[in-house]
Design an enzyme around this catalytic site. Structure first.
Site, mmCIF file in Angstrom:
data_model
loop_
_atom_site.group_PDB
_atom_site.id
_atom_site.type_symbol
_atom_site.label_atom_id
_atom_site.label_comp_id
_atom_site.label_asym_id
_atom_site.label_seq_id
_atom_site.Cartn_x
_atom_site.Cartn_y
_atom_site.Cartn_z
ATOM 1 N N SER A 159 15.995 -2.174 5.335
ATOM 2 C CA SER A 159 15.685 -2.621 6.010
ATOM 3 C C SER A 159 17.090 -3.454 6.404
ATOM 4 O O SER A 159 18.551 -3.078 7.289
ATOM 5 C CB SER A 159 15.296 -3.658 4.842
ATOM 6 N N LYS B 34 -0.478 1.882 12.813
ATOM 7 C CA LYS B 34 -1.402 2.286 13.092
ATOM 8 C C LYS B 34 -1.014 1.008 14.331
ATOM 9 O O LYS B 34 -0.517 -0.252 13.769
ATOM 10 C CB LYS B 34 -2.834 2.152 13.183
ATOM 11 N N LEU C 4 6.852 -1.159 10.955
ATOM 12 C CA LEU C 4 7.370 -2.343 11.638
ATOM 13 C C LEU C 4 6.512 -2.605 12.634
ATOM 14 O O LEU C 4 5.123 -2.010 12.564
ATOM 15 C CB LEU C 4 8.216 -1.427 13.089
ATOM 16 N N ARG D 236 0.387 -1.105 0.193
ATOM 17 C CA ARG D 236 -0.217 -0.221 -0.433
ATOM 18 C C ARG D 236 1.310 1.733 0.148
ATOM 19 O O ARG D 236 0.700 2.719 -0.894
ATOM 20 C CB ARG D 236 -0.920 -0.450 1.235
#
Ligand SMILES: NC(=O)c1ccc[n+]([C@@H]2O[C@H](COP(=O)([O-])OP(=O)(O)OC[C@H]3O[C@@H](n4cnc5c(N)ncnc54)[C@H](OP(=O)(O)O)[C@@H]3O)[C@@H](O)[C@H]2O)c1
Length: 333
Positions: A37, A96, A73, A19
């Site tokens: 990463s 979130k 994360l 997304r």
């Protein structure tokens, strides 16, 4: 700020790939500047697909060409990395929930406010105009006095290796799915919600809740009846039941971009269906964050985001504290 907002992405997560990064890559006022990463190969792969320089987490925060950071994360790492990003002078769009407890949310709120940095929690649904229409109907008195908001967000079990089944990473249905109906309750009913009771179904082997149900009350006596979990068929819905009418909205939290939702209103003697506009809520969330960065920090526009994140964390923490736990059946996860 004149040019595009240069964003650094912390963590090559599934949500970033599915997304966030496609939206950032295609947006006019956003440039993907860096992708971090723990794995150099993964950073290179994401950078090849979406742009930006591959790098490590700390390296990304030290880069002067990064204005803002996107954090995708696991939940338990949000506070630590949002804190480091804010201390490095970066604006932050965090997945979130912003934090797994109230004091961490307050810490980030204070840091962002003191440093006049935009800090938003990526609850994309809040950007969808269908909820503005609901609020307008309620404010216009179409439902009469609101008695109950009932909201549910749930879906089938996830692969066993998913971060949502790992307690040490802030897993569990409450922090993953439950925060949606909690945030909705705050969005519709405002400050001062208290937790009247809750139940959580906990997987005994994993030590994470896989579903739950909470009852909140507002200061003026409205009930919020919230259900969530990943032991269910897909449900993403809320209903508002008032003294004059009831309203129901399906596909409330994660409607696909082209979906035109139907808002069903049921009165004593007849029903009515209002067709809602379609919206790409994820794009709106990311673009509005970038617009806020470009316009410059403003207490007026940022205060509701910060208060919503703090209240969501507080209510999730209180639900966990009061919840009666029942064991999930074997294989429920
Ligand atoms: N807004 C939304 O609609 C939405 C939807 C789904 C998820 N989310 C949120 O997005 C966040 C990520 O979810 P996801 O499903 O995308 O998770 P995911 O695919 O497992 O990604 C998490 C990423 O975090 C990084 N990471 C750093 N330390 C880690 C550790 N100790 N263990 C595992 N991963 C670690 C990894 O990236 P590297 O290997 O590259 O370091 C990993 O790819 C969660 O907070 C979730 O609530 C939001």
């Amino acid at each position: 700020m004149n040019g595009p907002v240069r964003i650094g992405v912390l963590g090559c997560s599934a949500i970033a790939r599915r997304r966030t990064l496609p939206v950032m890559r295609d947006a006019d006022h956003i440039e993907v500047a860096a992708v971090a990463s723990r794995s150099a190969d993964k950073a290179r792969e994401y950078a090849a697909g979406f742009g930006g320089e591959p790098c490590g987490y700390h390296e990304l925060l030290a880069r002067p060409d990064v204005d803002a950071v996107y954090i995708g994360l696991p939940n338990a790492l949000h506070h630590e990395w949002a804190r480091l990003a804010l201390l490095a002078g970066k604006h932050v769009l965090c997945e979130k929930p912003l934090a797994t407890d109230q004091s961490s949310a307050k810490d980030l709120e204070d840091l962002a406010t003191t440093n006049r940095l935009v800090l938003r929690e990526n609850f994309a649904f809040l950007n969808h105009p269908q909820h503005d229409e609901v609020k307008r109907l309620v404010a216009d008195g179409r439902l009469g006095a609101v008695r109950t908001v009932a909201a549910a967000f749930g879906f089938p079990p996830l692969p066993a290796t998913d971060i949502r089944y790992r307690a040490e990473l802030g897993g569990g249905a409450l922090l993953d799915a439950g925060v949606y109906p909690i945030r909705l309750a705050w969005h519709l009913l405002g400050d001062g919600l208290s937790v009247a009771g809750a139940v959580l179904r906990v997987d005994p082997a994993l030590g994470v809740d896989v579903s739950g149900h909470a009852l909140l009350t507002s200061p003026d006596g409205v009930f919020a009846d919230l259900e969530f979990g990943f032991q269910h068929t897909y449900r993403s819905r809320y209903q508002i039941w008032g003294s004059a009418a009831a309203l129901r909205l399906d596909h409330a939290f994660t409607p696909p971009p082209g979906h035109r939702g139907s808002l069903d209103i049921e009165e004593q003697d007849h029903g009515e269906q209002l067709v809602m506009p379609a919206a790409h809520q994820f794009r709106l969330s990311v673009e509005r964050f970038a617009d806020a960065v470009r316009t410059g920090w403003s207490a007026r526009t940022e205060a509701p985001w910060l208060a919503g994140a703090r209240e969501t964390a507080r209510l999730a923490e209180e639900i966990r504290a009061v919840a009666v736990t029942v064991p999930a059946q074997a294989g429920a996860a």
